[in-house]
Design an enzyme around this catalytic site. Structure first.
Site, PDB file in Angstrom:
ATOM      1  N   CYS A 135      -0.291   2.208   0.747  1.00  0.00           N
ATOM      2  CA  CYS A 135      -0.242   0.775   1.075  1.00  0.00           C
ATOM      3  C   CYS A 135       0.326   0.575   2.476  1.00  0.00           C
ATOM      4  O   CYS A 135       1.551   0.604   2.669  1.00  0.00           O
ATOM      5  CB  CYS A 135       0.600   0.040   0.029  1.00  0.00           C
ATOM      6  SG  CYS A 135       0.677  -1.734   0.361  1.00  0.00           S
ATOM      7  N   CYS A 138       2.589  -2.444   2.846  1.00  0.00           N
ATOM      8  CA  CYS A 138       3.917  -2.315   2.212  1.00  0.00           C
ATOM      9  C   CYS A 138       4.807  -1.389   3.033  1.00  0.00           C
ATOM     10  O   CYS A 138       5.989  -1.665   3.222  1.00  0.00           O
ATOM     11  CB  CYS A 138       3.810  -1.717   0.807  1.00  0.00           C
ATOM     12  SG  CYS A 138       2.464  -2.330  -0.186  1.00  0.00           S
ATOM     13  N   ASP A 139       4.261  -0.272   3.497  1.00  0.00           N
ATOM     14  CA  ASP A 139       5.099   0.785   4.078  1.00  0.00           C
ATOM     15  C   ASP A 139       4.975   0.913   5.595  1.00  0.00           C
ATOM     16  O   ASP A 139       5.741   1.667   6.209  1.00  0.00           O
ATOM     17  CB  ASP A 139       4.718   2.153   3.454  1.00  0.00           C
ATOM     18  CG  ASP A 139       4.947   2.170   1.952  1.00  0.00           C
ATOM     19  OD1 ASP A 139       5.783   1.367   1.486  1.00  0.00           O
ATOM     20  OD2 ASP A 139       4.308   2.980   1.261  1.00  0.00           O
TER      21      ASP A 139
END
Ligand SMILES: Cc1cc2nc3c(=O)[nH]c(=O)nc-3n(C[C@H](O)[C@H](O)[C@H](O)COP(=O)(O)OP(=O)(O)OC[C@H]3O[C@@H](n4cnc5c(N)ncnc54)[C@H](O)[C@@H]3O)c2cc1C
Length: 289
Positions: A135, A138-139
């Site tokens: 992701c 997200c990261d």
């Protein structure tokens, strides 16, 4: 004890589940959405949504908006995942969830979508969350000013690469084919224009390992070339989320549900549907900039 009976239980809170909830709640059906692990589903992972008419912004905000639209008509959205579904249309369907509760509905809509396909090479499982990610939105933040690799060549991979190019120092895209034929032209053009994105075509990986005494990882290609990097983002497709159903329920070759194989009173929507119609890919010269 009286068991609360819903007219419709919807499994999944991606665009398919929340759209279904909007319609059933608005039709005055007592509606429960079991939202699963991610409110908004895949949509919530899209940093910049720009091809959904009427919306220009991040996917999570659209998910919240869709949820509020459904709940404004009386739908209840619970953040729990289905563990099993039993029963039939006559006596009702019993959905056991991971919040320890059982929910009963006259009908069930399966809208549990898909999850990123996992990279099955040596080291990938062990390094998940420690250099290997599924992701980018997200990261990506953890890789500010660093070097990253994106693996894949479809829309999701190119979207990830473009997102990461704004954050990381450099992005390498590793793709096993010779060109991004599965990706939209607008994304291909943007990737080509970005100075800090390099594309390695006809390349595949066989191993990923931690570099001793450092936060870095090293990937090994099929022809034994080693590339050191800070992070590997994997975008190699999706698999349908249907683990909560009996193995006896027939799926297609991608694990998706076939409506004609399901019991009466159950329905399928979105990416978990075997007959999903993907958005059309325009031929490269059909997009004029
Ligand atoms: C980076 C990226 C870019 C994309 N760009 C586009 C685009 O430009 N145009 C386009 O049309 N599509 C795009 N897509 C695809 C689009 O996001 C999906 O087609 C869409 O999200 C599918 O919706 P869905 O509701 O069927 O499933 P999903 O979005 O996969 O949602 C599934 C839902 O089910 C829930 N769930 C899972 N297991 C359970 C369980 N056991 N019990 C209950 N709930 C469960 C999850 O929490 C989630 O809420 C993109 C996807 C990605 C990842």
């Amino acid at each position: 004890m009286d068991i609360e009976m819903y007219d419709v239980i919807i499994l999944g809170s991606g665009p398919a589940g929340l759209t279904a909830a909007l319609y059933t709640a608005r039709a005055n059906k007592k509606t429960l959405v079991l939202g699963g692990p991610t409110l908004g589903g895949q949509m919530a992972t899209i940093a910049k949504l720009e091809n959904y008419p009427g919306w220009h912004g991040d996917g999570m905000a659209l998910a919240e908006f869709m949820k509020s639209q459904a709940t404004s008509f009386g739908a209840t959205v619970v953040s729990a995942s289905a563990r099993s579904v039993d029963g039939d249309a006559e006596s009702g369907f019993n959905v056991a969830a991971d919040d320890g509760k059982n929910y009963v509905g006259k009908t069930v809509i399966f809208a549990t979508g898909a999850s990123p396909r996992k990279l099955e090479i040596e080291g990938a499982r062990e390094l998940m969350g420690h250099g290997v990610s599924y992701c980018a939105t997200c990261d990506g933040f953890f890789y500010y000013g660093k070097d990253v690799i994106v693996m894949g060549g479809g829309n999701a991979a190119l979207n990830d690469a473009l997102y990461l190019a704004d954050v990381a120092k450099s992005v390498k895209i590793i793709y096993r084919k010779g060109a991004f034929t599965r990706a939209e032209a607008v994304l291909r053009n943007r990737v080509a224009e970005r100075k800090n994105i390099e594309c390695l075509f006809n390349t595949d990986l066989k191993r990923v390992a931690a570099v001793p005494d450092s936060d870095k990882i090293v990937v090994t290609t099929l022809d034994d070339k080693q590339i050191e990097t800070d992070g590997l983002f994997v975008a190699i497709g999706h698999e349908a989320n249907t683990d909560y159903l009996d193995e006896g329920v027939r799926r297609d070759e991608m694990g998706r549900l076939i409506p004609s194989e399901l019991p009466a009173g159950t329905f399928v929507a979105g990416d978990v549907h075997s007959d999903i119609q993907m958005q059309p890919q325009l031929a490269p010269d059909a997009v004029r900039r």
